[in-house]
Scaffold this active site. Structure first.
Site, PDB file in Angstrom:
ATOM      1  N   GLU A 152       0.556 -30.577 -36.938  1.00 37.57           N
ATOM      2  CA  GLU A 152      -0.322 -30.913 -38.052  1.00 37.57           C
ATOM      3  C   GLU A 152      -0.925 -32.302 -37.881  1.00 37.57           C
ATOM      4  OE1 GLU A 152      -0.470 -31.070 -42.948  1.00 37.57           O
ATOM      5  OE2 GLU A 152       1.460 -30.817 -41.934  1.00 37.57           O
TER       6      GLU A 152
ATOM      7  N   HIS B  10       1.506 -30.730 -44.940  1.00 40.51           N
ATOM      8  CA  HIS B  10       2.488 -29.652 -45.096  1.00 40.51           C
ATOM      9  C   HIS B  10       3.870 -30.194 -44.751  1.00 40.51           C
ATOM     10  CE1 HIS B  10       3.765 -25.541 -45.538  1.00 40.51           C
ATOM     11  NE2 HIS B  10       4.199 -25.467 -44.290  1.00 40.51           N
TER      12      HIS B  10
ATOM     13  N   LYS C 198       7.645 -33.009 -49.227  1.00 43.19           N
ATOM     14  CA  LYS C 198       8.823 -32.193 -48.917  1.00 43.19           C
ATOM     15  C   LYS C 198      10.039 -33.028 -48.522  1.00 43.19           C
ATOM     16  CE  LYS C 198       6.341 -27.987 -47.525  1.00 43.19           C
ATOM     17  NZ  LYS C 198       4.944 -28.470 -47.669  1.00 43.19           N
TER      18      LYS C 198
ATOM     19  N   HIS D 124      11.419 -27.669 -49.165  1.00 36.80           N
ATOM     20  CA  HIS D 124      10.306 -26.731 -48.972  1.00 36.80           C
ATOM     21  C   HIS D 124      10.411 -25.614 -49.998  1.00 36.80           C
ATOM     22  CE1 HIS D 124       7.085 -24.590 -47.399  1.00 36.80           C
ATOM     23  NE2 HIS D 124       7.448 -24.440 -46.125  1.00 36.80           N
TER      24      HIS D 124
ATOM     25  N   CYS E 194       4.093 -19.726 -47.029  1.00 38.47           N
ATOM     26  CA  CYS E 194       4.116 -21.085 -47.593  1.00 38.47           C
ATOM     27  C   CYS E 194       2.735 -21.608 -47.952  1.00 38.47           C
ATOM     28  CB  CYS E 194       4.812 -22.025 -46.622  1.00 38.47           C
ATOM     29  SG  CYS E 194       6.447 -21.413 -46.141  1.00 38.47           S
TER      30      CYS E 194
ATOM     31  N   PHE F 286       4.038 -18.908 -42.438  1.00 30.29           N
ATOM     32  CA  PHE F 286       4.371 -17.948 -41.388  1.00 30.29           C
ATOM     33  C   PHE F 286       3.286 -16.864 -41.347  1.00 30.29           C
ATOM     34  CE2 PHE F 286       9.339 -18.335 -41.178  1.00 30.29           C
ATOM     35  CZ  PHE F 286       9.210 -19.616 -40.702  1.00 30.29           C
TER      36      PHE F 286
END
Length: 414
Positions: free
Chosen positions: A317, A306, A338, A343, A166, A402
């Site tokens: 975050e 994010h 998002k 996403h 991502c 990831f």
């Protein structure tokens, strides 16, 4: 090579998103707080744990690619080619009048051709290996969108794909930025594309317990910072930016969306899928971007997080942002795009970069929608449910993937 270390600006935006295609439609939908999440239409989801996603709307491939060529592209490549051509048009660059050996493409995908994989696997299981398409591998691989963009436009500069889950498209922008800084090219198209809304895609993310199962209210399922969030909503689409030097843009009288003031990247070195609980890798990436931008934390006005709507990720975050910005965090706005578009995995970073640039252009922070019950651990302004007009000179944009990949961009008003 030409002069090194010049200032780099964005002069073209192309985007295909679940709430609007093109900068204007995308921006208007964000201001309205529109949700792109709805029941899945690409296949019958009745047997799936999650039955909804943020499918791309308002896109007709025939507007960009002829039928024969489109049949030889996975959906993600179609999206990437279309977004790149939209960005080139938006930049008003005349490719016929340019040295195309100095025009490059860095364009990635986190997963690549999932639709092609699904289709060809079923053909293999039903009819055996001799019925597999000769285009299976070229349609599947994550670098083929970059190749197709190059081939279709005759762009012969640096050309490759980034793949970092991502964080993919933020890394693509960072690489394009560095190539221009080093003088290896004069123009770059960069970004990412993703089309993961397939049976295997949804089943796989359900198996990892990463995506929301709020089937009774899909339009409100993506809810970063809400205490009842239960995972992200799968999205699809693409984004592309045109980068060039400030000197080049000014010389040709180009529209300038903003400047890339600083970039940063790091690794969590912690876990396969979970973020570092203290956000250590994120702090490294953000600090690096601030250092390169040569600004203090007090100059940041807006952070586009994010913010995926996962229980662990959102708080990790925010912990990193608060640790970095200190008391100044009380003076900024934070939001997650998002919440509206879901996403987009490898395409998320570039689409959210477009949101940051449009926020600078319009001096408005887009909202985080679907916050009904703010998580009690969230003690910062996450711009809940409504956009906010304010002065915006510097925006910080984060993307994490990831594997512990972290990327940060800082955009500056020009």
């Amino acid at each position: 090579m030409k002069e090194k270390n010049q200032r780099i600006v964005v002069t073209g935006i192309g985007n295909l998103t679940p709430i609007g295609c093109g900068p204007e439609d995308f921006w208007n939908a964000m201001k309205e707080g529109k949700s792109g999440s709805a029941p899945i239409t690409y296949f019958d989801p009745s047997n799936f744990v999650t039955k909804f996603a943020c499918e791309l709307k308002g896109f007709d491939v025939k507007d960009y690619i002829d039928f024969k060529a489109a049949r030889r592209m996975d959906r993600y490549t179609q999206y990437g080619v279309a977004a790149a051509e939209m960005a080139i048009r938006d930049s008003q660059l005349d490719l016929k009048e340019m040295d195309l050996t100095r025009f490059g493409v860095i364009f990635g995908s986190g997963i690549g051709g999932m639709t092609t994989y699904d289709d060809q696997f079923r053909i293999y299981m039903e009819n055996g290996p001799t019925r597999i398409s000769p285009f299976f591998i070229p349609m599947l691989i994550p670098d083929i969108a970059a190749g197709q963009i190059s081939i279709r436009n005759g762009l012969m500069g640096p050309n490759y794909a980034t793949v970092s889950a991502c964080a993919t498209s933020l890394h693509a922008i960072i690489d394009a930025y560095m190539i221009l800084k080093l003088g290896f090219a004069d123009y770059m198209v960069c970004g990412g594309a993703e089309a993961p809304i397939t049976q295997m895609g949804i089943a796989g993310f359900n198996a990892s317990r990463a995506i929301s199962t709020r089937n009774d209210s899909p339009e409100t399922a993506s809810r970063p910072y809400d205490k009842d969030r239960d995972g992200f909503v799968m999205g699809e689409g693409s984004g592309a930016l045109i980068l060039e030097t400030l000197a080049s843009a000014e010389a040709r009288g180009a529209k300038i969306y903003g400047e890339i003031a600083g970039v940063g990247f790091s690794a969590d070195a912690n876990h396969l899928t979970a973020p570092h609980p203290e956000g250590k890798g994120a702090i490294i990436a953000m600090s690096m971007a601030l250092k390169e931008a040569e600004i203090s934390v007090d100059e940041i006005d807006y952070v586009n997080t994010h913010g995926t709507s996962t229980p662990l990720g959102d708080l990790a975050e925010l912990k990193a942002v608060k640790s970095l910005l200190g008391e100044h965090v009380k003076n900024i706005n934070i939001s997650s795009t998002k919440s509206m578009i879901g996403h987009l995995l490898g395409a998320a970073g570039v689409v959210e970069s477009a949101a940051c640039l449009l926020a600078i252009q319009n001096q408005i922070v887009p909202p985080t929608i679907n916050i009904e019950n703010l998580d009690p651990e969230v003690d910062v302004d996450v711009t809940p449910n409504q956009p906010k007009a304010r002065e915006i000179n510097y925006v910080l944009n984060n993307g994490f993937g990831f594997g512990g990949h972290n990327a940060t961009l800082i955009f500056k008003k020009v």
